[in-house]
Design a protein around this motif. Structure first.
Motif, PDB file in Angstrom:
ATOM      1  N   GLY B 216       0.805  -1.222   0.000  1.00 59.87           N
ATOM      2  CA  GLY B 216       0.000   0.000   0.000  1.00 59.87           C
ATOM      3  C   GLY B 216       0.832   1.264   0.000  1.00 59.87           C
ATOM      4  N   PRO B 217       0.132   2.400  -0.060  1.00 61.22           N
ATOM      5  CA  PRO B 217       0.822   3.689  -0.235  1.00 61.22           C
ATOM      6  C   PRO B 217       1.753   4.058   0.924  1.00 61.22           C
ATOM      7  N   LEU B 242      -6.682   9.642  11.954  1.00 65.74           N
ATOM      8  CA  LEU B 242      -6.297   8.243  12.116  1.00 65.74           C
ATOM      9  C   LEU B 242      -5.466   7.782  10.913  1.00 65.74           C
ATOM     10  N   TYR B 243      -5.892   8.195   9.722  1.00 68.92           N
ATOM     11  CA  TYR B 243      -5.158   7.826   8.503  1.00 68.92           C
ATOM     12  C   TYR B 243      -3.710   8.316   8.576  1.00 68.92           C
ATOM     13  N   LYS B 244      -3.558   9.598   8.954  1.00 68.80           N
ATOM     14  CA  LYS B 244      -2.201  10.165   9.049  1.00 68.80           C
ATOM     15  C   LYS B 244      -1.382   9.414  10.091  1.00 68.80           C
ATOM     16  N   PHE B 245      -2.018   9.150  11.218  1.00 65.45           N
ATOM     17  CA  PHE B 245      -1.337   8.539  12.361  1.00 65.45           C
ATOM     18  C   PHE B 245      -0.851   7.126  12.024  1.00 65.45           C
ATOM     19  N   ILE B 250       3.158   3.055  10.277  1.00 72.89           N
ATOM     20  CA  ILE B 250       3.654   2.033   9.324  1.00 72.89           C
ATOM     21  C   ILE B 250       5.046   2.431   8.839  1.00 72.89           C
ATOM     22  N   GLN B 251       5.189   3.715   8.481  1.00 74.76           N
ATOM     23  CA  GLN B 251       6.484   4.155   7.935  1.00 74.76           C
ATOM     24  C   GLN B 251       7.586   4.071   9.002  1.00 74.76           C
TER      25      GLN B 251
END
Lengths: 255, 255
Positions: B216-217, B242-245, B250-251
């Motif tokens: 994924g991205p 939440l998406y940003k967090f 993940i990164q």
């Protein structure tokens, strides 16, 4: 009717699609890839020619561009068939990117995670189809139906939303599995212990909406357990923050 | 050897355990619950008596306290068998809570999410066993092995860590499914489209460690798609955060 297909790309998606289409009786004319060896490997499997972009023939019924998102734009200008349809297989790129290729363009997006090593039964994989006109759409639906029982007409805006939803449902879930794995390893336990629960959680939502299927300390507002968990995560400040954040999000979304 | 069992509790866990133990040839003596009707329903199924806490006999080989976490402490003082073992079925309560009950205490924790309506094959469900002495542990392992092929000796500290890991792997994943569901609904799409991908994501980790299975991205650092997704979430500020967090998490976890 689509009888002949050229592939641009020889990666995971091309690999699975080309083999399934071949098996469904479609003539795979050629596999084109920057990486000639990959092209040759796949070409051998589906009895096709391995070619470079310059050598691409212009008479196939369909050209499937199955390459990385940012490469699609670059390649599009070089795929100019006589009459054939040109599609890409991406979840996040609009159909318009292919305008330059042909009057008949579309999207042929298999919503699944593919690895070359792992066989996947395409029959249950949702294919998201879009075409810039109804005859193109009809042809693409017909083709997808030869390899899948799960064919859907999805426009570019919907597909973007679908891709975003997939990031939550899959990439983010997988991140949660990763954190669980790390926590267990640090206690001398293995993720295997959670496999049955993970499977059940993933299959339960087929009969119960996820909002109604939620369980655990967050939705129970079990502050004692939540506080214990936060304490247990004191050596993992990132995961501690994530725990607090998702716990709050669960509680807010059930208010 | 454990031949007779009394249940304190008639909820989801008691329901599945009592029926499986009965089927394995164990004598279910009685079902005790505040809710007499629930006790009676289950008692009928397993040919047992429905009783109140005061009526509990003191001669069973095993007493299984299968009730809400915070109720265990309250009930423990009232379960005082002659010689029998007393266990609870909780993931987050230590074994010591039962000290007051007997010299032989333990934990009998089935790591699964149970609903009365849904049959579950207990054979694959991990049972996490703990006993305060080796003969108790041996008896509990023997009993669990009659209904499951997945029996594990897990101490209280490990069980707490396991419960925390389960919150990530299951409650938090389910929350991600819920968000995906809401996003799809708002675009006129259904979660069904993601079922095959969700299933594959959940089963892939049985052969590939989740850290290596990530796609994924976020992990691709595909900033263009990430920014598009953040824009798509502009009407859902909580999910946008939440998406940003999670993307950052993940990164970071792959640095």
């Amino acid at each position: 009717m689509i009888r002949s297909v050229s592939f641009i790309g020889a990666g995971n998606v091309a690999w699975h699609l080309a083999k399934a289409l071949k098996q469904a009786g479609i003539n795979i004319v050629e596999i084109c890839s920057q990486h000639l060896q990959s092209a040759q490997e796949l070409a051998t499997q589906v009895n096709a020619k391995a070619v470079t972009l310059n050598e691409l023939n212009n008479k196939s019924d369909l050209y499937i561009i199955a390459i990385a998102d940012d490469a699609i734009v670059k390649v599009a200008g070089q795929v100019k068939p006589k009459n054939g349809i040109v599609v890409h297989t991406s979840g996040s790129i609009g159909i318009d990117t292919l305008k330059i290729c042909s009057n008949n363009i579309g999207v042929f997006y298999p919503l699944q995670t593919f690895s070359k090593q792992k066989n996947i039964d395409l029959k249950s994989v949702p294919f998201c189809i879009e075409g810039n006109n109804s005859s193109t759409e009809k042809s693409l639906i017909e083709l997808a139906s030869k390899i899948s029982n799960n064919v859907n007409l999805i426009n570019s805006n919907q597909r973007k939303q679908l891709h975003l939803a997939a990031v939550f449902a899959c990439n983010f879930s997988n991140h949660c599995y990763q954190i669980a794995d790390e926590l267990l390893n640090s206690s001398g336990l293995k993720l295997d212990l959670l496999f049955p629960l993970i499977k059940e959680t993933a299959s339960k939502i087929e009969t119960v909406a996820p909002k109604n299927a939620q369980t655990g300390p967050a939705i129970r507002h079990d502050e004692k357990v939540i506080q214990e968990h936060i304490n247990l995560l004191k050596d993992h400040p990132d995961y501690q923050n994530l725990y607090k954040f998702v716990t709050q999000s669960i509680q807010k979304s059930h208010e």
